[in-house]
Scaffold this active site. Structure first.
Site, PDB file in Angstrom:
ATOM      1  N   LYS A   1       0.839  -1.212   0.000  1.00  0.00           N
ATOM      2  CA  LYS A   1       0.000   0.000   0.000  1.00  0.00           C
ATOM      3  C   LYS A   1       0.876   1.265   0.000  1.00  0.00           C
ATOM      4  O   LYS A   1       0.645   2.182  -0.784  1.00  0.00           O
ATOM      5  CB  LYS A   1      -0.964  -0.004   1.216  1.00  0.00           C
ATOM      6  CG  LYS A   1      -1.952  -1.180   1.173  1.00  0.00           C
ATOM      7  CD  LYS A   1      -2.980  -1.118   2.267  1.00  0.00           C
ATOM      8  CE  LYS A   1      -2.543  -1.695   3.584  1.00  0.00           C
ATOM      9  NZ  LYS A   1      -2.375  -3.159   3.620  1.00  0.00           N
TER      10      LYS A   1
ATOM     11  N   THR B   1      -5.680  -1.722   7.260  1.00  0.00           N
ATOM     12  CA  THR B   1      -5.891  -3.171   7.240  1.00  0.00           C
ATOM     13  C   THR B   1      -7.338  -3.465   7.645  1.00  0.00           C
ATOM     14  O   THR B   1      -7.757  -4.605   7.627  1.00  0.00           O
ATOM     15  CB  THR B   1      -4.933  -3.864   8.235  1.00  0.00           C
ATOM     16  OG1 THR B   1      -5.059  -3.210   9.498  1.00  0.00           O
ATOM     17  CG2 THR B   1      -3.499  -3.798   7.772  1.00  0.00           C
TER      18      THR B   1
END
Ligand code: ADE
Length: 357
Positions: free
Chosen positions: A85, A179
């Site tokens: 990410k 997450t």
């Protein structure tokens, strides 16, 4: 919402996030890991392996933003840790020739933390906020007008003399990473133009990551060696990159430094990583559920206490891959081993389980 610009009057965050005590996850990535990762990080979208659906969306959005000379829409990336990410945020900044400021929600404790960062941005800059689900309410509310209209709402003075002013901000792009997309509030989620879940990588994609990293680090890894490292990396490039280094160290000490299938296998066994990529903690977790809790279901906190691990670490780091591979299952009453889990761990499926599945 209004924020007091006068320091004395700065509102304290209403809620310090309940997860701030979890230091364990932050220490998963050390300073060494960070510099190592930045050396091998791809700089352009074409060098970034995997996540093809997302890359295609991004290519179009980046080109449109460049052509129109407008900032890229705010982006939210979610998914398990280690899937790239932060790397992707840096790649996007590079593609846009933009500066990127990288921070994480736990570092934005006071209103002045986020205000300071927002005021330091320039037109077109990217602001990356990791663990964005951990923002406190006050910081989050400062971000709403900043994201939507590129304004900061400030109030000065006290009581009857209160004045509200809207301070313009540069047109920036916020990239949030989490997450736990489910823990983001609706209003924050709604302000992102692109929301995308990063997928676990295939073994073939991870082989390409391993080969690319080995080349940058001048490590000799053949095709079969790369495939073995890839197949034991739990679908995660961060793990693949770490294993390349560990296996290369092993090859350097034990043989001629060249990594082939045999050396990779030997090195990974020495690291206690099995042919499915499960490590000591995974196996301890699975063994515990099978042997002490008859295969489950058993609550996360009970498992964490019995293993001496942090429950968030189990939930965020270990579980996603075990769930994705169908090795464990999540039920309303806790975690349960699947028939595949019994098989991988070399246990016979209990007869009661056999009749249930
Ligand atoms: N290193 C970490 N993630 C990567 C990716 N997706 N592509 C290439 N190199 C990487």
């Amino acid at each position: 919402m209004a924020i007091f610009s006068d320091d004395e009057n700065i509102q304290k965050p209403l809620a310090i996030n309940k997860n701030t005590k979890n230091k364990n996850l932050e220490t998963k990535e050390t300073a060494f890991d960070k510099s190592f990762e930045s050396n091998i990080r791809p700089k352009k979208l074409d060098e970034y392996i995997g996540q093809s659906a997302l890359k295609n969306t991004l290519k179009i959005s980046i080109e449109a933003a460049k052509k129109r000379n407008t900032p890229l829409d705010h982006l939210l990336f979610y998914g398990p840790p280690g899937l790239g990410k932060t790397t992707l945020a840096s790649v996007i900044a590079n593609e846009l020739n933009a500066n990127i400021k990288i921070t994480s929600a736990p570092a934005l404790e006071r209103p002045r933390d986020i205000i300071g960062i927002l005021m330091s941005l320039k037109n077109g800059d990217i602001l990356f906020i990791d663990e964005i689900h951990r923002l406190n309410k006050v910081t989050e509310e400062i971000l709403y007008p900043a994201m939507e209209d590129f304004f900061l709402d400030m109030t000065t003075g006290k009581a009857q003399t209160v004045k509200t002013l809207r301070v313009p901000l540069p047109k920036f792009t916020l990239i949030g990473a989490t997450t736990k997309a489910g823990e983001l509030s609706g209003p924050l989620r709604d302000r992102f133009g692109i929301i995308h879940r990063l997928q676990f990588y295939t073994t073939q994609e991870l082989s390409q990551v391993v080969t690319r990293t080995a080349k940058i680090l001048d490590i000799s890894v053949d095709k079969e060696g790369a495939a073995i490292i890839a197949s034991r990396s739990r679908g995660t490039p961060r793990i693949a990159n770490r294993l390349v280094k560990r296996v290369a160290d092993y090859a350097f000490v034990k043989s001629d430094g060249k990594v082939d299938a045999a050396v990779a296998q030997e090195a990974l066994s020495a690291l206690n990583i099995d042919s499915n990529g499960l490590d000591g903690t995974d196996k301890a977790l699975l063994k515990l559920i099978i042997e002490k809790y008859d295969g489950g279901p058993v609550g996360l906190e009970t498992l964490a206490a019995a293993l001496g691990e942090d429950s968030k670490t189990i939930e965020d780091v270990y579980e996603p891959y075990l769930l994705q591979e169908g090795i464990i299952q999540r039920t309303p009453r806790g975690r349960k081993i699947s028939p595949e889990g019994y098989r991988l761990m070399g246990y016979k499926l209990p007869t009661i389980q056999q009749s249930l599945f």
